[in-house]
Design an enzyme around this catalytic site. Structure first.
Site, short mmCIF file in Angstrom:
data_model
loop_
_atom_site.label_atom_id
_atom_site.label_comp_id
_atom_site.label_asym_id
_atom_site.label_seq_id
_atom_site.Cartn_x
_atom_site.Cartn_y
_atom_site.Cartn_z
N GLN A 246 -17.91 29.57 50.13
CA GLN A 246 -16.71 29.51 50.96
C GLN A 246 -16.37 27.75 51.23
O GLN A 246 -15.23 27.41 51.32
CB GLN A 246 -16.77 30.12 52.28
CG GLN A 246 -16.70 31.56 51.91
CD GLN A 246 -15.45 31.89 51.55
OE1 GLN A 246 -14.43 31.39 51.64
NE2 GLN A 246 -15.59 33.11 50.83
N LYS B 69 -13.14 30.54 43.39
CA LYS B 69 -12.71 30.21 44.52
C LYS B 69 -12.16 28.81 44.78
O LYS B 69 -11.65 28.37 45.74
CB LYS B 69 -13.91 30.52 46.10
CG LYS B 69 -14.17 32.06 46.13
CD LYS B 69 -15.19 32.14 47.00
CE LYS B 69 -16.10 33.48 47.00
NZ LYS B 69 -15.40 34.61 47.34
N CYS C 141 -17.59 42.13 52.40
CA CYS C 141 -19.01 41.92 52.03
C CYS C 141 -19.63 41.29 53.14
O CYS C 141 -20.56 40.69 52.74
CB CYS C 141 -19.11 41.26 50.67
SG CYS C 141 -18.31 41.84 49.22
N1 PMP Z 1 -21.18 33.89 49.63
C1 PMP Z 1 -19.96 33.89 50.31
C2 PMP Z 1 -20.03 33.17 51.58
C3 PMP Z 1 -18.85 34.50 49.71
O1 PMP Z 1 -17.67 34.25 50.52
C4 PMP Z 1 -18.92 34.85 48.36
C5 PMP Z 1 -17.66 35.68 47.69
N2 PMP Z 1 -16.82 36.45 48.68
C6 PMP Z 1 -20.08 35.02 47.81
C7 PMP Z 1 -21.17 34.53 48.29
C8 PMP Z 1 -20.24 35.89 46.51
O2 PMP Z 1 -19.62 35.16 45.57
P1 PMP Z 1 -19.41 35.71 43.98
O3 PMP Z 1 -18.96 37.11 44.33
O4 PMP Z 1 -18.31 34.86 43.40
O5 PMP Z 1 -20.48 35.45 43.23
#
Ligand code: PMP
Length: 407
Positions: free
Chosen positions: A204, A227, A365
């Protein structure tokens, strides 16, 4: 507002011209994933039209071109986060894969039964579950530092959780559910004083602020391209060279080897030791293009602009009766998580969508964060460099209108 070329920036993102349900798109789901500027889209299209072949494998012209562009992207990442060397930049699928890689390589070799891994109560599942898997495999113990009602790490409690068994600290640079920016320099210094390495989950933070891994002095930094205005399918694990050198490979296959016989295999040097198989070539090149785009604007300018967006949104949201903001940390990135009296977050999401506004509704999540705040879910508006004050007005009016309908 600061002198930020918002209209020009908005014009760089073709999807922002889309209409959703006959309304102009107001895209406020940037913490889930962000939209792509024309230059990123063009870089991928250009590669497939003119320069595409597999990397590191051929002597033919296209393979050399592709390899140059792929390795050029690595150099851009290195400069963007100020790593000491491209050997420290491992291309992975995303943050999730980066953290799993560290758990299964660094973790499997350095963490044993009874050892402790220290995280915080605001972590994304991808910075919880890999450590639980490692704990199941090794008998290690997960320690969780608590947060307060503002959604901030209770730093004193965090420090108290260090013991002579602590082997790794793994914390979010910025929380996706709350927006909290953690005191990561202080965390790294505290851990290093006890000889404990630190992984920062930068998923983030990276789109919102400058991140200098040498200044942070973290041992690992993980982030996702998608992101950061880059394609999905590409991410980065930064690791200090000395640590990466000592870690065993993650996956076996092509490119990560120097010599293979049936008796013995010699591994490739960094960073290739950790990049088994054909990588996401176009996506990595797209990430390089996104970094060029952001560097031309300046991450400090992005951070300042988004801080203004967040305070504007917060100020207006607070005036809405029945709206409760979840996460009010003093140090906070451009995320506004909220709940409304009597209206379920999923209904908020659906109603806002009918107005052309994309927000996320759910647990983000981060189920333990929802449990802590005793909410099933939140609605989350998360801002990016292309969002405008006018869009926040649309969001605020939208929330008010749905309160009138449902409330
Ligand atoms: N850590 C954080 C703080 C996140 O916001 C996210 C994505 N929402 C992730 C890890 C995981 O990222 P990714 O799904 O792109 O592997």
């Amino acid at each position: 507002m600061t002198d930020f070329p918002i209209e020009k920036i908005r014009a760089d993102f073709p999807i922002l011209q889309e209409k959703i349900r006959n309304k102009p798109l107001v895209y406020l789901d940037n913490a889930a994933t962000s939209q792509k500027p024309e230059t990123v889209i063009d870089s991928i299209s250009h590669l497939y039209r003119h320069e595409y072949a597999n990397v590191h494998r051929g002597v033919h012209t296209l393979s050399v071109k592709s390899t140059d562009r792929y390795e050029g992207a690595r150099e851009k990442v290195k400069n963007f986060i100020n790593a000491a060397s491209t050997k420290e930049i491992i291309f992975v699928k995303g943050t999730t894969e980066a953290i799993n890689l560290v758990a299964q390589t660094f973790g499997r070799t350095n963490i044993q039964a009874g050892d402790e891994i220290l995280i915080t109560a605001m972590e994304h599942h991808s910075n919880i579950v890999p450590w639980q898997l490692l704990s199941e495999q090794t008998g290690a113990v997960l320690k969780v530092a608590p947060i307060n009602l503002q959604g901030e790490l209770i730093y004193d409690e965090f420090e108290k959780l260090f013991s002579d068994k602590t082997r790794l600290v793994s914390v979010a640079h910025m929380s996706n559910a709350l927006g909290t920016i953690n005191p990561v320099k202080q965390i790294v210094a505290a851990a290093h004083a006890r000889n404990v390495p630190v992984l920062l989950d930068g998923a983030q933070a990276i789109p919102h602020m400058p991140a200098d891994v040498q200044e942070l002095d973290c041992d690992f930094y993980a982030f996702s391209g998608h992101k950061l205005y880059a394609p999905s399918g590409i991410g980065v694990l930064y690791g200090k060279q000395a640590l990466l050198e000592e870690m065993p490979p993650y996956q076996g296959g092509g490119d990560m080897i120097r010599k293979v016989t049936f008796e013995e295999t010699e591994y490739n040097t960094l960073p290739y030791k950790f990049e088994a198989g054909t990588p996401s070539i176009a996506d990595a090149i797209g990430l390089g293009a996104a970094i060029d785009y952001l560097s031309a604007i300046g991450m400090d300018k992005v951070a300042a602009y988004e801080a203004e967006l967040l305070s504007y949104a917060t100020e207006h949201a607070k005036q809405i009766p029945g709206l409760r903001i979840i996460g009010e940390a003093a140090e906070k990135g451009a995320i506004l998580s909220f709940v409304l009296d009597k209206i379920h977050p999923h209904d908020i999401g659906t109603m806002l969508d009918s107005l052309g506004i994309a927000v996320r509704a759910g647990h983000h999540c981060a189920m333990p964060v929802m449990d802590f705040f005793e909410v099933p879910a939140t609605a989350r508006a998360s801002f990016a460099l292309y969002n405008s004050k006018a869009e926040i007005d649309v969001l605020i009016d939208g929330i008010k209108s749905l309160i009138e309908v449902f409330g």
